[in-house]
Each structure stands twice: as C-alpha cells, then as structure tokens.
Design a protein around this motif. Structure first.
Motif, short mmCIF file in Angstrom:
data_model
loop_
_atom_site.label_atom_id
_atom_site.label_comp_id
_atom_site.label_asym_id
_atom_site.label_seq_id
_atom_site.Cartn_x
_atom_site.Cartn_y
_atom_site.Cartn_z
N GLN A 182 0.83 -1.21 0.00
CA GLN A 182 0.00 0.00 0.00
C GLN A 182 0.87 1.26 0.00
OE1 GLN A 182 -3.06 0.66 -0.54
NE2 GLN A 182 -3.02 2.81 -0.01
N LEU A 183 1.95 1.24 0.78
CA LEU A 183 2.86 2.38 0.82
C LEU A 183 3.45 2.63 -0.57
CD1 LEU A 183 4.45 4.54 2.37
CD2 LEU A 183 6.14 2.76 2.90
N ARG A 184 3.88 1.56 -1.23
CA ARG A 184 4.43 1.72 -2.59
C ARG A 184 3.39 2.28 -3.56
NH1 ARG A 184 6.90 -3.70 -1.41
NH2 ARG A 184 9.01 -3.20 -0.81
N ARG A 185 2.15 1.77 -3.48
CA ARG A 185 1.09 2.28 -4.35
C ARG A 185 0.86 3.77 -4.11
NH1 ARG A 185 -1.14 -2.86 -3.47
NH2 ARG A 185 -2.28 -2.16 -1.63
N ARG A 186 0.80 4.16 -2.84
CA ARG A 186 0.53 5.57 -2.51
C ARG A 186 1.67 6.45 -2.98
NH1 ARG A 186 -2.24 9.55 -2.76
NH2 ARG A 186 -2.43 10.93 -1.01
N LEU A 187 2.91 6.02 -2.75
CA LEU A 187 4.06 6.80 -3.22
C LEU A 187 4.09 6.88 -4.73
CD1 LEU A 187 6.82 5.61 -0.75
CD2 LEU A 187 5.62 7.80 -0.75
N ASP A 188 3.69 5.80 -5.38
CA ASP A 188 3.63 5.79 -6.85
C ASP A 188 2.58 6.79 -7.34
OD1 ASP A 188 4.48 4.81 -9.36
OD2 ASP A 188 2.70 3.55 -9.46
N GLU A 189 1.42 6.85 -6.67
CA GLU A 189 0.38 7.81 -7.01
C GLU A 189 0.90 9.25 -6.92
OE1 GLU A 189 -2.84 7.15 -4.33
OE2 GLU A 189 -3.35 5.21 -5.20
N LEU A 190 1.75 9.48 -5.92
CA LEU A 190 2.31 10.81 -5.71
C LEU A 190 3.54 11.08 -6.56
CD1 LEU A 190 2.00 10.88 -1.82
CD2 LEU A 190 0.54 12.07 -3.47
N GLY A 191 3.98 10.07 -7.33
CA GLY A 191 5.16 10.21 -8.16
C GLY A 191 6.45 10.18 -7.38
N LEU A 192 6.43 9.53 -6.21
CA LEU A 192 7.60 9.52 -5.33
C LEU A 192 8.26 8.16 -5.23
CD1 LEU A 192 6.09 11.64 -2.44
CD2 LEU A 192 7.65 12.41 -4.23
N PHE A 193 7.73 7.15 -5.89
CA PHE A 193 8.29 5.80 -5.79
C PHE A 193 8.80 5.38 -7.15
CE2 PHE A 193 7.86 1.11 -5.82
CZ PHE A 193 8.75 0.84 -4.81
N GLN A 194 10.06 4.97 -7.20
CA GLN A 194 10.65 4.52 -8.45
C GLN A 194 10.96 3.04 -8.32
OE1 GLN A 194 14.05 6.98 -8.98
NE2 GLN A 194 12.85 8.78 -9.54
N ARG A 195 10.33 2.24 -9.15
CA ARG A 195 10.58 0.80 -9.11
C ARG A 195 11.96 0.51 -9.70
NH1 ARG A 195 6.04 -1.62 -7.47
NH2 ARG A 195 4.11 -0.51 -7.88
N ARG A 196 12.61 -0.48 -9.11
CA ARG A 196 13.95 -0.85 -9.58
C ARG A 196 13.88 -1.94 -10.59
NH1 ARG A 196 17.41 -0.82 -4.02
NH2 ARG A 196 16.41 0.97 -3.20
#
Length: 64
Positions: A50-64
């Motif tokens: 859920q944290l990754r999804r939320r950060l992704d929504e905000l444009g703050l999570f970069q998948r490796r």
C-alpha cells in the motif's frame, strides 16, 4: 493515548486501514524489528504494498 494507537506496535500497524490513506503507521526499520517483520508476513504483502502504491500515485516511488 492517541485514538489510533493500539496496545502494541504490531496492533497499531495491523490496524493500518483504519486511518488510511491519511496516515500509515510504520515500525522503525531497525535490526531489532527484523524478527517482527518475519513473524508478520502481512506487513510486507499488505502495508508495504500500500505504501508503494501511494508513493507511486504521488510520483515519489521509483521501481527498480
């Protein structure tokens, strides 16, 4: 005691859906908590996902 806080840290984190998405209670990622992470596999599969999804929504999570 804060109204979202439970008797234990595990209880507080396990109830993460109660305040979501405004708050996401997280334990400190220290060596002392590794056993707790292993005992509670739902943490990685549910809370971190859920944290990754939320950060992704905000444009703050970069998948490796």
């Amino acid at each position: 005691m804060h109204p979202l806080r439970r008797r234990t840290l595990t209880g507080t984190v396990a109830a993460w859906r109660d305040p979501a998405p405004a708050l996401l209670p997280l334990p400190h990622p220290s060596q002392r908590n590794l056993a707790g992470f292993q005992r509670n596999a739902w943490f990685a599969s549910d809370v971190l996902a859920q944290l990754r999804r939320r950060l992704d929504e905000l444009g703050l999570f970069q998948r490796r």
